[in-house]
Design a protein around this motif. Structure first.
Motif, short mmCIF file in Angstrom:
data_model
loop_
_atom_site.label_atom_id
_atom_site.label_comp_id
_atom_site.label_asym_id
_atom_site.label_seq_id
_atom_site.Cartn_x
_atom_site.Cartn_y
_atom_site.Cartn_z
N GLN A 1 5.31 4.20 -3.75
CA GLN A 1 5.77 5.48 -4.29
C GLN A 1 4.58 6.29 -4.75
O GLN A 1 3.95 5.96 -5.76
N ALA A 2 4.29 7.35 -4.01
CA ALA A 2 3.17 8.22 -4.35
C ALA A 2 3.65 9.42 -5.15
O ALA A 2 4.76 9.91 -4.94
N VAL B 1 2.38 3.57 -6.62
CA VAL B 1 2.83 2.28 -7.14
C VAL B 1 3.40 1.43 -6.02
O VAL B 1 4.24 1.91 -5.24
N LEU B 2 2.95 0.20 -5.93
CA LEU B 2 3.47 -0.76 -4.95
C LEU B 2 4.45 -1.68 -5.66
O LEU B 2 4.12 -2.29 -6.68
N ALA C 1 -2.69 -4.39 -13.27
CA ALA C 1 -1.64 -4.66 -14.26
C ALA C 1 -0.47 -3.69 -14.10
O ALA C 1 0.66 -4.01 -14.48
N ARG C 2 -0.74 -2.51 -13.56
CA ARG C 2 0.30 -1.49 -13.37
C ARG C 2 0.73 -1.34 -11.92
O ARG C 2 1.51 -0.46 -11.59
N ASN C 3 0.16 -2.19 -11.03
CA ASN C 3 0.50 -2.14 -9.60
C ASN C 3 0.25 -0.74 -9.02
O ASN C 3 1.01 -0.29 -8.16
N ASN D 1 -1.63 3.60 1.27
CA ASN D 1 -1.51 2.51 2.24
C ASN D 1 -1.89 1.20 1.57
O ASN D 1 -2.82 1.16 0.77
N ALA D 2 -1.16 0.15 1.92
CA ALA D 2 -1.44 -1.18 1.40
C ALA D 2 -1.60 -2.14 2.58
O ALA D 2 -0.72 -2.20 3.45
#
Length: 115
Positions: free
Chosen positions: A4-5, A22-23, A74-76, A96-97
Motif C-alpha cells: 500500500q503506497a 507498507v507491505l 519495525a513498521r513494515n 516493489n518487494a
C-alpha cells in the motif's frame, strides 16, 4: 499480500514529497524494496532500491542527490524522500518487494510536479 503506497500529490518544482509503502502479509525484513515510476506515456523505470538489511541503497542517475530511500522494518514500511522535485519527476510511483521468487507491486501513487 498487499503493498500500500501513499504520499503522492501535487507540488511545485523545487518542493518535496515523502512516499510511504507498507507491505503486509509477508515478513517485510526479508524483502529487498524498491521504488519505480512511470512518467506519462513512457515505460516504467527504476528510481531507488534498498536491500533487506538496509545496508545497500541504489539510485537511478536522476534520483541521486535528490531522493533518499529508507526502510523501517519495525513498521513494515519503505520510504522515498524526494527533494528538489522537477516537472520530469511527474508520474505514477510504484513500490516493489522482491525476495527469491517473489516480486510484488503496489497500486501506485501519483506525483505531479508543476513548473
Amino acid at each position: 499480500v498487499q503493498l500500500q503506497a501513499s504520499g503522492g500529490g501535487m507540488v511545485e518544482a523545487g518542493g518535496s514529497l515523502r512516499l510511504s509503502c507498507v507491505l503486509s502479509g509477508r515478513t517485510f525484513s526479508m524483502y529487498n524494496m524498491g521504488w519505480f515510476r512511470q512518467p506519462p506515456g513512457k515505460e516504467r523505470e527504476f528510481v531507488a532500491a534498498v536491500a533487506s538489511t538496509g545496508g545497500g541503497r541504489y539510485y537511478s542517475d536522476s534520483a541521486k542527490g535528490r531522493f533518499t530511500i529508507s526502510r523501517d522494518n519495525a513498521r513494515n514500511t519503505v520510504y522515498l524522500q524526494m527533494n528538489s522535485l522537477k516537472p520530469e519527476d511527474t508520474g505514477v510511483y510504484y513500490c516493489n518487494a522482491q525476495w527469491l521468487g517473489d516480486d510484488f507491486w503496489g497500486q501506485g501513487t501519483q506525483v505531479t510536479v508543476s513548473s
